[in-house]
Design an enzyme around this catalytic site. Structure first.
Site, PDB file in Angstrom:
ATOM      1  N   CYS A 113       0.817  -1.219   0.000  1.00 48.60           N
ATOM      2  CA  CYS A 113       0.000   0.000   0.000  1.00 48.60           C
ATOM      3  C   CYS A 113       0.850   1.269   0.000  1.00 48.60           C
ATOM      4  O   CYS A 113       0.334   2.363  -0.211  1.00 48.60           O
ATOM      5  CB  CYS A 113      -0.928   0.011   1.209  1.00 48.60           C
ATOM      6  SG  CYS A 113      -2.036  -1.392   1.232  1.00 48.60           S
ATOM      7  N   HIS A 253      -3.004   7.257   3.487  1.00 46.91           N
ATOM      8  CA  HIS A 253      -3.502   6.026   2.879  1.00 46.91           C
ATOM      9  C   HIS A 253      -4.801   5.652   3.583  1.00 46.91           C
ATOM     10  O   HIS A 253      -4.906   5.739   4.804  1.00 46.91           O
ATOM     11  CB  HIS A 253      -2.445   4.930   3.053  1.00 46.91           C
ATOM     12  CG  HIS A 253      -2.949   3.562   2.748  1.00 46.91           C
ATOM     13  ND1 HIS A 253      -3.656   3.282   1.597  1.00 46.91           N
ATOM     14  CD2 HIS A 253      -2.856   2.383   3.434  1.00 46.91           C
ATOM     15  CE1 HIS A 253      -3.968   1.985   1.601  1.00 46.91           C
ATOM     16  NE2 HIS A 253      -3.508   1.433   2.700  1.00 46.91           N
ATOM     17  N   ASN A 283     -10.135   0.187   1.002  1.00 45.97           N
ATOM     18  CA  ASN A 283      -8.678   0.267   0.906  1.00 45.97           C
ATOM     19  C   ASN A 283      -8.267  -0.133  -0.517  1.00 45.97           C
ATOM     20  O   ASN A 283      -8.353  -1.300  -0.878  1.00 45.97           O
ATOM     21  CB  ASN A 283      -8.074  -0.669   1.956  1.00 45.97           C
ATOM     22  CG  ASN A 283      -6.552  -0.692   1.928  1.00 45.97           C
ATOM     23  OD1 ASN A 283      -5.927  -0.176   1.000  1.00 45.97           O
ATOM     24  ND2 ASN A 283      -5.964  -1.296   2.936  1.00 45.97           N
TER      25      ASN A 283
HETATM   26  O1  UT7 Z   1      -3.472  -1.383   3.902  1.00 47.25           O
HETATM   27  C1  UT7 Z   1      -2.491  -1.469   4.859  1.00 47.25           C
HETATM   28  C2  UT7 Z   1      -2.471  -2.684   5.662  1.00 47.25           C
HETATM   29  N1  UT7 Z   1      -3.684  -3.003   6.363  1.00 47.25           N
HETATM   30  C3  UT7 Z   1      -4.029  -2.426   7.512  1.00 47.25           C
HETATM   31  O2  UT7 Z   1      -3.420  -1.485   7.966  1.00 47.25           O
HETATM   32  C4  UT7 Z   1      -5.187  -3.035   8.244  1.00 47.25           C
HETATM   33  C5  UT7 Z   1      -5.080  -2.753   9.684  1.00 47.25           C
HETATM   34  N2  UT7 Z   1      -6.060  -3.458  10.486  1.00 47.25           N
HETATM   35  C6  UT7 Z   1      -7.377  -3.143  10.547  1.00 47.25           C
HETATM   36  O3  UT7 Z   1      -7.822  -2.245   9.852  1.00 47.25           O
HETATM   37  C7  UT7 Z   1      -8.263  -3.876  11.527  1.00 47.25           C
HETATM   38  O4  UT7 Z   1      -7.444  -4.702  12.324  1.00 47.25           O
HETATM   39  C8  UT7 Z   1      -9.369  -4.743  10.860  1.00 47.25           C
HETATM   40  C9  UT7 Z   1     -10.462  -3.845  10.334  1.00 47.25           C
HETATM   41  C10 UT7 Z   1      -8.774  -5.570   9.745  1.00 47.25           C
HETATM   42  C11 UT7 Z   1      -9.986  -5.675  11.885  1.00 47.25           C
HETATM   43  O5  UT7 Z   1     -10.488  -4.956  12.989  1.00 47.25           O
HETATM   44  P1  UT7 Z   1     -10.151  -5.423  14.468  1.00 47.25           P
HETATM   45  O6  UT7 Z   1     -10.875  -4.509  15.365  1.00 47.25           O
HETATM   46  O7  UT7 Z   1      -8.650  -5.464  14.602  1.00 47.25           O
HETATM   47  O8  UT7 Z   1     -10.790  -6.868  14.546  1.00 47.25           O
HETATM   48  P2  UT7 Z   1     -10.076  -8.275  14.821  1.00 47.25           P
HETATM   49  O9  UT7 Z   1      -9.238  -8.694  13.657  1.00 47.25           O
HETATM   50  O10 UT7 Z   1      -9.421  -8.257  16.159  1.00 47.25           O
HETATM   51  O11 UT7 Z   1     -11.323  -9.241  14.892  1.00 47.25           O
HETATM   52  C12 UT7 Z   1     -12.308  -9.134  15.953  1.00 47.25           C
HETATM   53  C13 UT7 Z   1     -13.468 -10.019  15.615  1.00 47.25           C
HETATM   54  C14 UT7 Z   1     -13.063 -11.448  15.226  1.00 47.25           C
HETATM   55  O12 UT7 Z   1     -14.053 -12.339  15.724  1.00 47.25           O
HETATM   56  P3  UT7 Z   1     -13.673 -13.379  16.871  1.00 47.25           P
HETATM   57  O13 UT7 Z   1     -12.558 -14.207  16.307  1.00 47.25           O
HETATM   58  O14 UT7 Z   1     -13.242 -12.539  18.019  1.00 47.25           O
HETATM   59  O15 UT7 Z   1     -14.954 -14.096  17.079  1.00 47.25           O
HETATM   60  C15 UT7 Z   1     -13.162 -11.446  13.731  1.00 47.25           C
HETATM   61  O16 UT7 Z   1     -13.407 -12.716  13.170  1.00 47.25           O
HETATM   62  O17 UT7 Z   1     -14.181  -9.504  14.488  1.00 47.25           O
HETATM   63  C16 UT7 Z   1     -14.353 -10.540  13.523  1.00 47.25           C
HETATM   64  N3  UT7 Z   1     -14.413  -9.970  12.200  1.00 47.25           N
HETATM   65  C17 UT7 Z   1     -15.565  -9.649  11.588  1.00 47.25           C
HETATM   66  N4  UT7 Z   1     -16.833  -9.748  11.987  1.00 47.25           N
HETATM   67  C18 UT7 Z   1     -17.791  -9.344  11.119  1.00 47.25           C
HETATM   68  C19 UT7 Z   1     -13.372  -9.669  11.374  1.00 47.25           C
HETATM   69  N5  UT7 Z   1     -13.835  -9.176  10.222  1.00 47.25           N
HETATM   70  C20 UT7 Z   1     -15.191  -9.158  10.332  1.00 47.25           C
HETATM   71  C21 UT7 Z   1     -16.232  -8.756   9.477  1.00 47.25           C
HETATM   72  N6  UT7 Z   1     -17.490  -8.851   9.897  1.00 47.25           N
HETATM   73  N7  UT7 Z   1     -15.996  -8.258   8.231  1.00 47.25           N
END
Ligand code: UT7
Length: 326
Positions: A113, A253, A283
């Site tokens: 990115c 970004h 993104n």
């Molecule tokens: O482009 C440059 C590189 N990328 C980034 O910089 C991305 C950086 N990270 C993020 O933006 C965030 O970490 C995310 C948006 C990807 C995820 O948010 P988060 O608050 O860190 O969530 P998490 O990964 O800790 O997941 C929490 C829960 C999980 O459920 P369990 O395992 O606790 O039951 C995930 O499975 O949220 C769940 N989850 C979702 N639930 C509904 C993850 N994605 C989704 C979804 N819908 N789309």
């Protein structure tokens, strides 16, 4: 002083819209989760036959038209992308042919990115050292082709699009002031596409295991992103001996609204100085900054002499910043 000045911008988004409501029908997710955790409401998705070079060509033509520069005048084309049409040749070469930019040297930069900032930095160096007069810098991504629409943790985040900028060698204060690039390969496996390269070439097994789709540990990335983005901005400000308050527009970004807001808060930047369009496009990886820059430019949010700050973070890991006097 010789500078590489951004004289024009262009962007292109595919027509097809994929909303959070559409995704609710595809994976176990909700509009509420996606909106509150990321800020994204919808994203644009390519149709079959629309490759990254197709998106890049539309964006580049729009930027060239704004600059009043013909493709034959270009000396250099650099494309930031991690979703090329094919492993080789580069999107840069395919774009060069589509534009008819016969004189231009063309290549891609693979910096996740952060691709646009890396490409901008390389073009800036070539222009400042006198090698080239006119460069086209593009960020073009087709993330929907590597997003796994069975994985709710990643598929809601990404969108497709391209943005472009034309850089011209000029005497004066306006142009790219400084760029700051960083990488840390120890975290390569936090965001990667395991299959399709030479480590895991395509086989029936690699396809069955869904190794040709993007894999990401978003939570770990989030924490590293906020820290390294803040550090790079502070490095850029200190290097140029300027204060946060002097920034007229911050174009980050667009990976996650919460990341953007965290950086803006740490830098004490008011909302009106931070450009956000993640709600519309998600993104778009290395395309996100040049798309946002083009929107800001065409909406009249940038005035001559404004100080603009870009920063980005992505696969590699890579991160960086660029400071520009408009
Ligand atoms: O482009 C440059 C590189 N990328 C980034 O910089 C991305 C950086 N990270 C993020 O933006 C965030 O970490 C995310 C948006 C990807 C995820 O948010 P988060 O608050 O860190 O969530 P998490 O990964 O800790 O997941 C929490 C829960 C999980 O459920 P369990 O395992 O606790 O039951 C995930 O499975 O949220 C769940 N989850 C979702 N639930 C509904 C993850 N994605 C989704 C979804 N819908 N789309």
């Amino acid at each position: 002083m010789i500078r590489a000045r951004i004289v024009s911008t262009g962007s292109y988004l595919p027509e097809k819209v994929l909303t959070n409501q559409d995704l609710e029908k595809m994976v176990d997710t909700s509009d509420e989760w996606i909106t509150t955790r990321t800020g994204i409401k919808e994203r644009r998705i390519t149709s079959n036959g629309e490759a990254s070079s197709t998106l890049a060509t539309h964006a580049a033509r729009s930027a060239l038209e704004m600059a009043g520069i013909s493709p034959e005048e270009l000396d250099l084309i650099i494309v930031g992308t991690m979703t090329p049409d094919m492993l080789f040749p580069s999107v840069g070469c395919l774009l060069q042919d589509k534009l008819g930019a016969k004189r231009a040297a063309a290549f891609d930069i693979f910096a996740g990115c952060t691709g646009f900032i890396y490409a901008l930095s390389v073009a800036d160096s070539f222009i400042k050292n006198g090698n080239y007069q006119k460069a086209l810098v593009v960020g073009a991504e087709n993330m929907s082709k590597i997003a796994d629409y069975q994985d709710r943790r990643t598929c809601a985040l990404f969108g497709d699009g391209a943005g472009a900028a034309v850089l011209v060698r000029e005497e004066g204060d306006r142009g790219i002031i400084s760029t700051h690039l960083h990488s840390d390969g120890r975290y390569a496996n936090l965001l990667y596409q395991p299959g399709g390269g030479t480590a895991i070439p395509a086989t029936h097994e690699s396809i069955d295991k869904r190794l040709h789709y993007l894999k990401m540990d978003g939570n770990k990335l989030f924490k590293i992103a906020v820290k390294s983005l803040e550090e790079t901005v502070l490095e850029t400000l200190a290097f140029n001996n300027i204060k946060n308050g002097e920034i007229d527009l911050f174009i980050p970004h667009q990976a996650n609204l919460r990341i953007i807001q965290a950086i803006a808060k740490r830098l004490n930047l008011p909302e009106e100085k931070v450009f956000v369009n993640i709600q519309k496009y998600g993104n778009t990886s290395s395309a996100s900054i040049p798309i946002a820059l083009d929107e800001a430019n065409r909406e009249g949010r940038i005035k001559d002499g404004d100080l603009i700050l870009f920063n980005a973070f992505g696969a590699g890991l890579t991160w960086g910043a660029a400071l520009v006097r408009w």
